[in-house]
Design a protein around this motif. Structure first.
Motif, PDB file in Angstrom:
ATOM      1  N   ASP A  14      -3.088  -0.235   6.558  1.00 36.62           N
ATOM      2  CA  ASP A  14      -4.067   0.380   5.651  1.00 36.62           C
ATOM      3  C   ASP A  14      -5.115  -0.660   5.219  1.00 36.62           C
ATOM      4  O   ASP A  14      -4.988  -1.326   4.192  1.00 36.62           O
ATOM      5  CB  ASP A  14      -3.316   0.953   4.443  1.00 36.62           C
ATOM      6  CG  ASP A  14      -4.221   1.721   3.494  1.00 36.62           C
ATOM      7  OD1 ASP A  14      -5.462   1.604   3.607  1.00 36.62           O
ATOM      8  OD2 ASP A  14      -3.689   2.435   2.632  1.00 36.62           O
ATOM      9  N   VAL A  15      -6.172  -0.778   6.042  1.00 34.81           N
ATOM     10  CA  VAL A  15      -7.192  -1.813   5.827  1.00 34.81           C
ATOM     11  C   VAL A  15      -7.928  -1.604   4.499  1.00 34.81           C
ATOM     12  O   VAL A  15      -8.145  -2.545   3.730  1.00 34.81           O
ATOM     13  CB  VAL A  15      -8.219  -1.818   6.991  1.00 34.81           C
ATOM     14  CG1 VAL A  15      -9.328  -2.827   6.732  1.00 34.81           C
ATOM     15  CG2 VAL A  15      -7.523  -2.117   8.307  1.00 34.81           C
ATOM     16  N   ASP A  16      -8.327  -0.348   4.229  1.00 35.65           N
ATOM     17  CA  ASP A  16      -9.116  -0.073   3.014  1.00 35.65           C
ATOM     18  C   ASP A  16      -8.363  -0.485   1.751  1.00 35.65           C
ATOM     19  O   ASP A  16      -8.913  -1.181   0.889  1.00 35.65           O
ATOM     20  CB  ASP A  16      -9.461   1.422   2.924  1.00 35.65           C
ATOM     21  CG  ASP A  16     -10.456   1.843   4.003  1.00 35.65           C
ATOM     22  OD1 ASP A  16     -11.137   0.952   4.555  1.00 35.65           O
ATOM     23  OD2 ASP A  16     -10.532   3.043   4.302  1.00 35.65           O
ATOM     24  N   SER A  17      -7.102  -0.051   1.640  1.00 31.79           N
ATOM     25  CA  SER A  17      -6.330  -0.388   0.435  1.00 31.79           C
ATOM     26  C   SER A  17      -6.069  -1.884   0.367  1.00 31.79           C
ATOM     27  O   SER A  17      -6.157  -2.493  -0.703  1.00 31.79           O
ATOM     28  CB  SER A  17      -5.006   0.365   0.402  1.00 31.79           C
ATOM     29  OG  SER A  17      -5.227   1.746   0.485  1.00 31.79           O
ATOM     30  N   CYS A  55      -5.791  -4.096  12.954  1.00 29.83           N
ATOM     31  CA  CYS A  55      -6.226  -3.855  11.568  1.00 29.83           C
ATOM     32  C   CYS A  55      -6.437  -5.181  10.836  1.00 29.83           C
ATOM     33  O   CYS A  55      -7.357  -5.311  10.020  1.00 29.83           O
ATOM     34  CB  CYS A  55      -5.202  -2.996  10.830  1.00 29.83           C
ATOM     35  SG  CYS A  55      -5.093  -1.330  11.496  1.00 29.83           S
ATOM     36  N   ARG A  74     -13.898  -8.107   7.087  1.00 25.02           N
ATOM     37  CA  ARG A  74     -14.316  -7.540   5.801  1.00 25.02           C
ATOM     38  C   ARG A  74     -14.183  -8.533   4.650  1.00 25.02           C
ATOM     39  O   ARG A  74     -14.919  -8.456   3.673  1.00 25.02           O
ATOM     40  CB  ARG A  74     -13.474  -6.309   5.477  1.00 25.02           C
ATOM     41  CG  ARG A  74     -13.755  -5.160   6.419  1.00 25.02           C
ATOM     42  CD  ARG A  74     -13.807  -3.878   5.624  1.00 25.02           C
ATOM     43  NE  ARG A  74     -13.464  -2.752   6.452  1.00 25.02           N
ATOM     44  CZ  ARG A  74     -12.814  -1.681   6.006  1.00 25.02           C
ATOM     45  NH1 ARG A  74     -12.405  -1.635   4.754  1.00 25.02           N
ATOM     46  NH2 ARG A  74     -12.562  -0.687   6.813  1.00 25.02           N
ATOM     47  N   LEU A  85      -9.748  -6.461   8.855  1.00 24.81           N
ATOM     48  CA  LEU A  85      -9.662  -6.926   7.464  1.00 24.81           C
ATOM     49  C   LEU A  85     -10.249  -8.332   7.318  1.00 24.81           C
ATOM     50  O   LEU A  85     -10.932  -8.645   6.335  1.00 24.81           O
ATOM     51  CB  LEU A  85      -8.195  -6.906   6.996  1.00 24.81           C
ATOM     52  CG  LEU A  85      -7.952  -7.329   5.545  1.00 24.81           C
ATOM     53  CD1 LEU A  85      -8.617  -6.355   4.576  1.00 24.81           C
ATOM     54  CD2 LEU A  85      -6.454  -7.410   5.243  1.00 24.81           C
ATOM     55  N   ARG A 119      -9.093  -7.959  -3.166  1.00 21.37           N
ATOM     56  CA  ARG A 119     -10.231  -8.331  -4.021  1.00 21.37           C
ATOM     57  C   ARG A 119      -9.887  -8.164  -5.500  1.00 21.37           C
ATOM     58  O   ARG A 119     -10.184  -9.030  -6.311  1.00 21.37           O
ATOM     59  CB  ARG A 119     -11.460  -7.456  -3.686  1.00 21.37           C
ATOM     60  CG  ARG A 119     -12.092  -7.794  -2.350  1.00 21.37           C
ATOM     61  CD  ARG A 119     -13.364  -6.969  -2.143  1.00 21.37           C
ATOM     62  NE  ARG A 119     -13.889  -7.146  -0.797  1.00 21.37           N
ATOM     63  CZ  ARG A 119     -14.690  -8.150  -0.438  1.00 21.37           C
ATOM     64  NH1 ARG A 119     -15.075  -9.056  -1.313  1.00 21.37           N
ATOM     65  NH2 ARG A 119     -15.122  -8.245   0.818  1.00 21.37           N
ATOM     66  N   THR A 179       0.814  -1.219   0.000  1.00 22.52           N
ATOM     67  CA  THR A 179       0.000   0.000   0.000  1.00 22.52           C
ATOM     68  C   THR A 179       0.849   1.272   0.000  1.00 22.52           C
ATOM     69  O   THR A 179       0.313   2.375  -0.043  1.00 22.52           O
ATOM     70  CB  THR A 179      -0.954   0.019   1.224  1.00 22.52           C
ATOM     71  OG1 THR A 179      -0.144  -0.069   2.408  1.00 22.52           O
ATOM     72  CG2 THR A 179      -1.927  -1.142   1.189  1.00 22.52           C
ATOM     73  N   GLU A 233      -7.861  -4.307   1.506  1.00 28.07           N
ATOM     74  CA  GLU A 233      -9.086  -4.997   1.075  1.00 28.07           C
ATOM     75  C   GLU A 233      -9.304  -4.821  -0.432  1.00 28.07           C
ATOM     76  O   GLU A 233      -9.588  -5.785  -1.147  1.00 28.07           O
ATOM     77  CB  GLU A 233     -10.314  -4.458   1.821  1.00 28.07           C
ATOM     78  CG  GLU A 233     -11.585  -5.199   1.386  1.00 28.07           C
ATOM     79  CD  GLU A 233     -12.880  -4.577   1.923  1.00 28.07           C
ATOM     80  OE1 GLU A 233     -12.826  -3.556   2.634  1.00 28.07           O
ATOM     81  OE2 GLU A 233     -13.945  -5.137   1.599  1.00 28.07           O
ATOM     82  N   ARG A 234      -9.139  -3.565  -0.893  1.00 26.39           N
ATOM     83  CA  ARG A 234      -9.365  -3.282  -2.309  1.00 26.39           C
ATOM     84  C   ARG A 234      -8.435  -4.110  -3.199  1.00 26.39           C
ATOM     85  O   ARG A 234      -8.869  -4.751  -4.148  1.00 26.39           O
ATOM     86  CB  ARG A 234      -9.171  -1.780  -2.565  1.00 26.39           C
ATOM     87  CG  ARG A 234      -9.763  -1.307  -3.868  1.00 26.39           C
ATOM     88  CD  ARG A 234      -9.814   0.219  -3.974  1.00 26.39           C
ATOM     89  NE  ARG A 234      -8.505   0.835  -4.018  1.00 26.39           N
ATOM     90  CZ  ARG A 234      -8.014   1.637  -3.063  1.00 26.39           C
ATOM     91  NH1 ARG A 234      -8.717   1.891  -1.983  1.00 26.39           N
ATOM     92  NH2 ARG A 234      -6.828   2.172  -3.190  1.00 26.39           N
ATOM     93  N   TYR A 235      -7.128  -4.120  -2.849  1.00 25.09           N
ATOM     94  CA  TYR A 235      -6.163  -4.853  -3.682  1.00 25.09           C
ATOM     95  C   TYR A 235      -6.363  -6.364  -3.574  1.00 25.09           C
ATOM     96  O   TYR A 235      -6.220  -7.095  -4.553  1.00 25.09           O
ATOM     97  CB  TYR A 235      -4.727  -4.484  -3.312  1.00 25.09           C
ATOM     98  CG  TYR A 235      -4.411  -3.015  -3.481  1.00 25.09           C
ATOM     99  CD1 TYR A 235      -4.893  -2.305  -4.577  1.00 25.09           C
ATOM    100  CD2 TYR A 235      -3.638  -2.334  -2.537  1.00 25.09           C
ATOM    101  CE1 TYR A 235      -4.620  -0.947  -4.727  1.00 25.09           C
ATOM    102  CE2 TYR A 235      -3.348  -0.985  -2.688  1.00 25.09           C
ATOM    103  CZ  TYR A 235      -3.846  -0.293  -3.779  1.00 25.09           C
ATOM    104  OH  TYR A 235      -3.565   1.038  -3.918  1.00 25.09           O
TER     105      TYR A 235
END
Ligand code: MG
Length: 386
Positions: free
Chosen positions: A37-40, A60, A67, A64, A46, A11, A42-44
């Motif tokens: 960086d949980v959001d990034s 974190c 999620r 994750l 997926r 990230t 998760e996005r990557y």
């Protein structure tokens, strides 16, 4: 079958550019690791349908995991989780773009796995260059540098034999304060420093680029990667950042690598080596570039360069001391506690107070030197405030 790769520090600045290279190349991404960086993450995870994702921060990692409960992606947690992911991954090549000393354990784990190490984590070599390179040699592991200068040298070394190398020419942009005198530099603020001309990077490395401590690290990196003594490494300031570094051979031919400044270039080289493939990176237009300029570095204004040579002469855990003291000093500078020129001064004073570091060699001793150096650097900084 596409090549399988893993990206640690996915990230961050180098990590996201590595993801870009993977996206463009069609390689299969099997494992990513990051800090918090949980959001990034998760996005990557997926986007690339990875099999494993690790976060150093355990809280974190827990978030994750919840999620990603609808997927069959395995979430690993903590620094041990990151090394476990290396063992579980089927990647042939690992990009290690973790920042700081936290990158060392993953570097050693990748070597033990005998996978290709695409190394962006400078600290692995600055702190433990002897251990890392000797173990890689023993196990026949390839270390491909992911640093524009070292990639350029690696590529330029293909033009001759090791015995034919006279020296390497390590280029440096000179940072935002090129041509400032030592006296002018003492008034420089953190805001002035966080504007770097060429590369977009994190805060710590941006400050290191301004003090040229980053170049000092690169001198040490180069010495270990290419088995060179400090006399064979010359730093030249090159403002345009087009010639990424070069090798001078005994016949006085200089072979260098030129391209537009784009980290994806050396990431792709490291992943594709020994092949070269078409890239999305902009081609270099020599005519519109017009000219390139070169200058000698001012080691009085930028004493970090001399500190690197001193560390190489001393050896042992001196690199660990340099790295730890710099980390403490940069944090103090960013926090407004010390001035810009105090950074190198603090590092030098820490080296002075830990002369025994040169006799410390094992992994445990390197961690010990790191801990002591942080204490000493902090004490120096606090002493200067009183
Ligand atoms: Mg570099």
């Amino acid at each position: 079958m596409p090549k399988t790769v893993a990206i640690l520090g996915a990230t961050g600045s180098v990590g996201t550019q590595a993801l870009d290279v993977v996206r463009a190349s069609g390689y299969k991404l099997d494992y990513i690791a990051a800090g918090s960086d949980v959001d990034s993450a998760e996005r990557y995870a997926r986007e690339f349908s990875v099999r494993f994702v690790a976060l150093a921060d355990e809280g974190c990692a827990k978030v994750l995991k919840e999620r990603l409960a609808d997927t069959d992606i395995t979430v690993l947690s903590g620094e041990d989780g990151i090394t476990e992911g290396i063992r579980l991954s089927e990647a042939e090549s690992f990009v290690n773009a973790i920042t700081g000393m936290a990158g060392l354990a993953p570097t050693l784990e990748i070597i033990e796995k005998k996978a290709r190490l695409c190394l962006a984590n400078k600290e692995s070599l600055v702190i433990a260059g002897d251990i890392v390179t000797s173990r890689a040699r023993e196990l026949g592991v390839e270390i491909l540098p992911v640093d524009s200068e070292h990639s350029a040298i690696y590529q330029s070394l293909k033009a001759g034999k090791p015995t034919e190398v006279k020296k390497i020419i390590l280029t440096a942009s000179g940072g935002p304060f090129f041509s400032k005198t030592a006296a002018e530099l003492s008034g420089v603020t953190p805001e002035d420093t966080l504007r770097h001309p060429t590369w977009k990077m994190g805060k710590k490395i941006t400050v290191d680029s301004a003090t040229l401590m980053n170049k000092a690290f690169e001198i040490i990196e180069a010495a270990h990667l290419f088995g060179l003594t400090e006399e064979k490494i010359e730093v030249v300031i090159h403002r345009e950042s087009i010639l990424h570094s070069a090798v001078e051979y005994v016949d006085n031919s200089i072979i260098g690598e030129l391209s537009v400044p784009d980290m994806r270039s050396c990431i792709q080289y490291a992943l594709d080596y020994p092949e070269r493939k078409a890239a999305k990176i902009k081609p270099l237009d020599l005519v519109s570039l017009g000219k390139m300029s070169f200058f000698a570095p001012d080691t009085e204004a930028f004493p970090a360069l001399n500190l690197a040579k001193r560390v190489l002469r001393a050896g042992g855990a001196s690199g660990a001391v340099l790295n730890a003291a710099d980390e403490v000093a940069v944090a103090a500078f960013l926090g407004g506690k010390i001035g810009f020129t105090d950074i190198a001064r603090t590092v030098e004073a820490t080296l002075d107070r830990l002369p025994e570091a040169k006799n410390m060699h094992t992994k445990e001793e390197l961690y010990e030197a790191d801990r002591k150096a942080r204490e000493i650097a902090l004490a120096i900084i606090q002493g200067e405030q009183n």
